[in-house]
Scaffold this motif. Structure first.
Motif, PDB file in Angstrom:
ATOM      1  N   ILE A  10       0.847  -1.202   0.000  1.00 34.47           N
ATOM      2  CA  ILE A  10       0.000   0.000   0.000  1.00 34.47           C
ATOM      3  C   ILE A  10       0.877   1.245   0.000  1.00 34.47           C
ATOM      4  N   TYR A  11       1.858   1.264   0.868  1.00 32.70           N
ATOM      5  CA  TYR A  11       2.749   2.425   0.946  1.00 32.70           C
ATOM      6  C   TYR A  11       3.642   2.531  -0.281  1.00 32.70           C
ATOM      7  N   LEU A  12       4.091   1.403  -0.807  1.00 31.08           N
ATOM      8  CA  LEU A  12       4.943   1.437  -1.999  1.00 31.08           C
ATOM      9  C   LEU A  12       4.171   1.927  -3.215  1.00 31.08           C
ATOM     10  N   GLU A  13       2.868   1.716  -3.219  1.00 27.14           N
ATOM     11  CA  GLU A  13       2.051   2.273  -4.297  1.00 27.14           C
ATOM     12  C   GLU A  13       2.071   3.794  -4.234  1.00 27.14           C
ATOM     13  N   ALA A  35      15.242  -4.021   1.170  1.00 29.07           N
ATOM     14  CA  ALA A  35      15.169  -3.400  -0.155  1.00 29.07           C
ATOM     15  C   ALA A  35      13.835  -2.687  -0.362  1.00 29.07           C
ATOM     16  N   GLU A  36      12.746  -3.314   0.061  1.00 28.80           N
ATOM     17  CA  GLU A  36      11.445  -2.677  -0.130  1.00 28.80           C
ATOM     18  C   GLU A  36      11.292  -1.430   0.740  1.00 28.80           C
ATOM     19  N   LEU A  37      11.746  -1.518   1.984  1.00 27.44           N
ATOM     20  CA  LEU A  37      11.592  -0.370   2.871  1.00 27.44           C
ATOM     21  C   LEU A  37      12.577   0.746   2.524  1.00 27.44           C
ATOM     22  N   ALA A  38      13.731   0.391   1.986  1.00 27.51           N
ATOM     23  CA  ALA A  38      14.641   1.421   1.470  1.00 27.51           C
ATOM     24  C   ALA A  38      13.982   2.163   0.319  1.00 27.51           C
ATOM     25  N   THR A  39      13.315   1.428  -0.566  1.00 30.05           N
ATOM     26  CA  THR A  39      12.609   2.032  -1.700  1.00 30.05           C
ATOM     27  C   THR A  39      11.511   2.978  -1.212  1.00 30.05           C
ATOM     28  N   LEU A  40      10.765   2.545  -0.214  1.00 28.43           N
ATOM     29  CA  LEU A  40       9.675   3.362   0.315  1.00 28.43           C
ATOM     30  C   LEU A  40      10.194   4.665   0.911  1.00 28.43           C
ATOM     31  N   TYR A  41      11.117   4.562   1.843  1.00 28.08           N
ATOM     32  CA  TYR A  41      11.562   5.762   2.550  1.00 28.08           C
ATOM     33  C   TYR A  41      12.394   6.679   1.654  1.00 28.08           C
ATOM     34  N   HIS A  85      16.947  10.091   3.657  1.00 25.88           N
ATOM     35  CA  HIS A  85      18.263   9.630   3.213  1.00 25.88           C
ATOM     36  C   HIS A  85      18.486   8.248   3.827  1.00 25.88           C
ATOM     37  N   VAL A  86      18.631   7.241   2.977  1.00 30.42           N
ATOM     38  CA  VAL A  86      18.692   5.838   3.417  1.00 30.42           C
ATOM     39  C   VAL A  86      20.102   5.291   3.233  1.00 30.42           C
TER      40      VAL A  86
END
Length: 480
Positions: A54-57, A188-194, A200-201
């Motif tokens: 949901i958040y990545l969308e 990887a997914e949460l790095a993409t999201l934030y 800054h990740v």
């Protein structure tokens, strides 16, 4: 204390349990489902797969706005994220999914019990529901309590304010800087999201590359792509985190050893520990039913997901085999069929998986690491930029690669990184499941111009290479 009798009791109400419960109820079995949480759905629905997507969308929509000028949309700007709106959207979807499952179970006469379950003996389960206790007896027990985040065993890493994926997906704050310990699929997914939200990740990975379980080319491509982004994600590999310290200003300092740079420190607003997941078996008395856990805390099972106690099954993350929701659901269905004496077994080497990074990643079956053990296997790669649909969509990043057998032309595996990878992998999985060949894939007509032409072009290139190799060796070119 009264005991209620059932044919089947499930411990857990996630994808490892509810498919079996529904299947068995449809076949006239009296079934009870026990859920420790506040609603049905399990970790995937409330703390994993669904909230992250949901958040990545939303993250994808932010990137679309940032790139709008390329499509002739002048002055489009992302100005502010309405966290309350996004959170409510997530809650609405989760409520809907959970309620739908509750209704489906209720319509089939399945009893749902909320509380913490444990084994009383081989055929009895005790459930703590508030101040009360209930005892359920069953001919068969399906134990699917799922998994939990694997802890990082360094000083202060047990601090409750450190993030796991569950805390990171609450999204109650957006830090300006985030250190993610672990470069697997969750990291990887949460790095993409934030990253998309402006954070800054910095990713720290113990292995020699991120996504160490994937084909080496996948992690290398994603790392390169991250480094060239508008808001680059920093990646350091081969590191060992030695301590995590809190600071008086509320920030965190991560100390780690780098093989070339020595001991280093990174100070950030938040730290997310994402080094993997482990079977959630620690709170149940497995010894009471004669089950000895494996070295990783997993429940040993056979090909039908039966434990050493034949009437107790353990599908899903708890057996530690394939920690994916769709794998758990398939295992759950196999369990139900086995209970009904209609046994079927899973093909463990043909289970696809996806990573919703940017670009997306998907894979199924063998990758290039298997080539050394199989001299007749070959690899063919196709760049997204050579297919028309990615050009039209404005996202030609990525590639797809195919592992195939030159002797039989059978497709052995596929890896994709690029636009729509999560959807493209399904057709490849179906072809592999039914022992498909390069010819059977190429002969299937795909609409133009669509993303499916990426894998069609890939299969065609592989077939040409196969025919060329056969011709060079003086053999007959396959025509079947």
């Amino acid at each position: 204390m009264d005991t209620t009798k059932f044919d089947v009791v499930t411990i857990g109400a996630g994808p490892g349990a509810t498919p079996a419960a529904l299947y068995l109820a449809r076949h006239s079995k009296r079934v009870a489902v026990i859920e420790q949480g506040h609603a049905l759905g399990g970790t995937c629905l409330f703390e994993g797969c669904i909230p992250s997507k949901i958040y990545l969308e939303t993250a994808k929509r932010i990137r679309d706005i940032q790139e709008a000028a390329r499509f002739g949309l002048a002055n489009a700007q992302f100005q502010e994220l309405a966290l309350s709106v996004l959170t409510e959207r997530k809650q609405k979807i989760l409520r809907q999914r959970s309620l739908e499952m509750q209704q489906r179970l209720t319509q089939l006469g399945v009893t749902v019990v909320y509380g913490r379950a444990d084994f009383l003996d081989a055929h009895h389960v005790v459930v703590q529901t508030g101040d009360a206790r209930k005892i359920l007896s069953a001919d068969y027990i399906i134990a699917s309590p799922g998994s939990r985040p694997k802890p990082l065993r360094v000083p202060e890493a047990d601090d409750a304010s450190l993030w796991t994926n569950a805390q990171a997906l609450k999204l109650d704050t957006i830090p300006s800087s985030l250190c993610i310990v672990g470069g697997g699929y969750i990291g990887a997914e949460l790095a993409t999201l934030y990253q998309a939200l402006g954070t800054h990740v910095h990713v720290l990975e113990a292995a020699s590359r991120i996504l160490a379980s994937e084909d080496p080319a996948i992690g290398a491509y994603l790392t390169k792509n991250w480094s060239s982004a508008i808001n680059p994600i920093e990646v350091e590999t081969d590191v060992r985190v030695t301590r995590i310290e809190t600071r008086p200003d509320g920030r965190w300092t991560v100390g780690y050893n780098h093989p070339l740079r020595g001991f280093r420190r990174k100070t950030v607003d938040r730290v997310l520990v994402a080094i993997g997941r482990e079977p959630n078996t620690g709170q149940m008395a497995w010894d009471k039913v004669g089950i000895t856990l494996g070295p990783r805390g997993e429940v040993p099972v056979n090909r039908y997901f039966q434990t050493t106690a034949p009437h107790i099954y353990a599908p899903g993350d708890v057996n530690g085999q394939i920690m994916l929701a769709h794998a758990a659901a398939r295992q759950s269905s196999i369990v139900a069929q086995h209970i009904l004496k209609k046994p079927t077994a899973a093909a463990h080497d043909i289970v696809p998986h996806v990573i919703m990074s940017s670009p997306e990643i998907a894979a199924v079956g063998a990758d290039t690491r298997s080539l050394v053990m199989h001299p007749t296997w070959r690899v063919t790669q196709w760049q997204y930029q050579h297919s028309v649909r990615p050009l039209v969509a404005g996202d030609e990043r990525g590639f797809a690669q195919l592992i195939w057998d030159r002797a039989t032309h059978k497709i052995m595996g596929c890896q994709i990184i690029g636009l729509g990878a999560s959807e493209l992998i399904s057709e490849m999985t179906q072809v592999m499941t039914h022992q498909g060949t390069l010819e059977s894939f190429v002969e299937t007509v795909h609409p133009h111009p669509t993303l499916h032409e990426v894998v069609t072009d890939l299969a065609m290139k592989a077939l040409i290479e196969a025919q060329s190799e056969t011709a060079q060796e003086g053999g007959a070119i396959r025509t079947d």
